[in-house]
Design an enzyme around this catalytic site. Structure first.
Site, mmCIF file in Angstrom:
data_model
loop_
_atom_site.group_PDB
_atom_site.id
_atom_site.type_symbol
_atom_site.label_atom_id
_atom_site.label_comp_id
_atom_site.label_asym_id
_atom_site.label_seq_id
_atom_site.Cartn_x
_atom_site.Cartn_y
_atom_site.Cartn_z
ATOM 1 C CB CYS A 13 0.919 1.675 4.755
ATOM 2 S SG CYS A 13 -0.644 0.819 5.074
ATOM 3 C CG HIS B 193 -4.315 -0.814 4.797
ATOM 4 N ND1 HIS B 193 -3.690 -0.183 3.740
ATOM 5 C CD2 HIS B 193 -5.134 -1.746 4.251
ATOM 6 C CE1 HIS B 193 -4.096 -0.733 2.602
ATOM 7 N NE2 HIS B 193 -4.974 -1.685 2.893
ATOM 8 C CG HIS C 80 -4.206 3.849 3.575
ATOM 9 N ND1 HIS C 80 -3.308 3.061 4.256
ATOM 10 C CD2 HIS C 80 -4.387 4.951 4.324
ATOM 11 C CE1 HIS C 80 -2.959 3.689 5.374
ATOM 12 N NE2 HIS C 80 -3.610 4.846 5.426
ATOM 13 C CG ASN D 93 -14.329 9.175 -5.416
ATOM 14 O OD1 ASN D 93 -15.395 9.760 -5.281
ATOM 15 N ND2 ASN D 93 -13.464 9.479 -6.370
ATOM 16 C CB CYS E 120 -0.914 0.010 1.229
ATOM 17 S SG CYS E 120 -1.783 1.579 1.417
ATOM 18 C CD GLN F 13 -8.689 11.740 -5.232
ATOM 19 O OE1 GLN F 13 -8.026 12.276 -6.115
ATOM 20 N NE2 GLN F 13 -9.505 10.740 -5.482
ATOM 21 C CG HIS G 270 -7.246 8.088 -0.225
ATOM 22 N ND1 HIS G 270 -7.553 6.757 -0.383
ATOM 23 C CD2 HIS G 270 -7.341 8.641 -1.460
ATOM 24 C CE1 HIS G 270 -7.816 6.513 -1.660
ATOM 25 N NE2 HIS G 270 -7.701 7.646 -2.340
HETATM 26 ZN ZN LIG Z 1 -2.366 1.371 3.645
#
Ligand SMILES: [Zn+2]
Ligand SMILES: [Zn+2]
Ligand SMILES: [Zn+2]
Length: 327
Positions: free
Chosen positions: A35, A96, A147, A136, A32, A151, A149
């Site tokens: 991470c 994660h 992971h 999203n 990932c 934007q 997140h």
């Molecule tokens: Zn991750």
């Protein structure tokens, strides 16, 4: 290549961003890129052992600070412009598998602070006319990295959906001397049928006109135009209600619910837009536990959404899920 091509029939920009085809696509968990970096492994996007909330520029941006010249020459019918803007990635947590539903409210509060900071800083640039904060979540929305997140896109223009909301709310204001968003929220509070939560200065409801089956809007009760105007108490209020909405979604069908989360707020084009009202919209793609709502011909070709559910019923189902989960 990042360029904006004018769609003369719809009078809106289409962005071509061909380099995005090379984006990292569903890497295995141990690779990932979001991470924290680990000893003995290639560094990830965050060259540290741990972090809290991190913001960095997207490696595969739709907009660029210094875009190359467009690949084609503009004509009178076909204006083309370099897609100048900024695209950032916001990592919510070093964990994660964390989501907004599972994150402590303190973590989401920190996120609210980060969104506020980015709105101010990106919006202060003269070439940035709109700061779009969004997330999203889930494979069903086409997410390539799991992971947690979000934007941020700093647009060089006001995107069409926001433009339409601005115009509609301006007309409403000049006719009734009242904010369209404040008026809708007051109606939802009175009717209660579509209301999910009302707490700490915020309301969450399934709007009367929901286009997606489980669409939810979150709105501050106070008439503010953007996230930077929230008080300290309202920042905590926003963090709390975003968490509750995400938890409710997860409780609905018993799995981590995919969604698009989009913030609508005052453009940073130098105008006041005093009639506009900050809000957050959630569009989950699921219409049942198994079935996905696709934007098919009627939505894509006619611009008309068909909602297979009644907002009053989906609101009741969401309230029931929230009760089951003791939210
Ligand atoms: Zn991750
Ligand atoms: Zn208002
Ligand atoms: Zn909106």
């Amino acid at each position: 290549m990042s360029e904006m091509r004018w769609h003369p029939l719809l009078e809106e920009w289409v962005i071509t961003a061909t380099h995005r085809q090379e984006r990292t696509y569903h890497p295995p968990r141990s690779f990932c890129p979001f991470c924290p970096s680990r000893a003995g492994r290639a560094p990830t996007e965050v060259p540290r052992k741990d972090y809290d909330v991190v913001v960095f520029e997207n490696r595969f941006p739709t907009f660029r600070r210094q875009p190359a010249r467009p690949a084609v020459r503009a004509t009178r019918l076909s204006p083309v412009r370099p897609a100048r803007g900024v695209c950032e990635v916001v990592l919510y947590s070093p964990e994660h598998d964390l989501t907004l539903a599972g994150a402590p409210v303190e973590q989401i509060y920190k996120l609210v602070r980060v969104w506020t900071d980015r709105y101010r800083e990106l919006g202060a640039r003269t070439f940035v006319h709109y700061v779009l904060v969004f997330e999203n979540k889930g494979n069903a929305v086409g997410v390539t990295l799991t992971h947690p997140h979000g934007q941020i896109y700093a647009f060089p223009y006001v995107p069409p959906v926001v433009q339409r909301e601005l115009e509609a709310s301006r007309r409403h204001y000049s006719r009734y001397r009242r904010c369209l968003f404040c008026a809708s929220a007051a109606e939802e509070r009175r009717a209660r049928r579509r209301l999910l939560f009302s707490a700490e200065g915020f309301e969450a409801f399934v709007p009367f006109y929901a286009r997606w089956p489980y669409e939810v809007h979150v709105q501050p009760r106070r008439h503010v135009q953007d996230i930077s105007q929230l008080t300290e108490a309202e920042r905590w209020g926003l963090a709390g209600i975003l968490k509750r909405v995400a938890q409710t979604y997860d409780a609905l069908f018993g799995f981590s619910f995919p969604y698009m989360m989009v913030m609508h707020q005052r453009p940073t084009d130098g105008r006041r837009h005093a009639h506009y009202h900050f809000h957050v919209e959630f569009y989950p793609p699921h219409r049942t536990a198994e079935k996905i709502k696709y934007l098919a011909s009627c939505e894509s070709g006619a611009g008309s959404f068909i909602n297979d559910t009644l907002p009053e019923e989906t609101a009741a189902a969401l309230r029931q899920a929230a009760r089951r989960a003791r939210l």
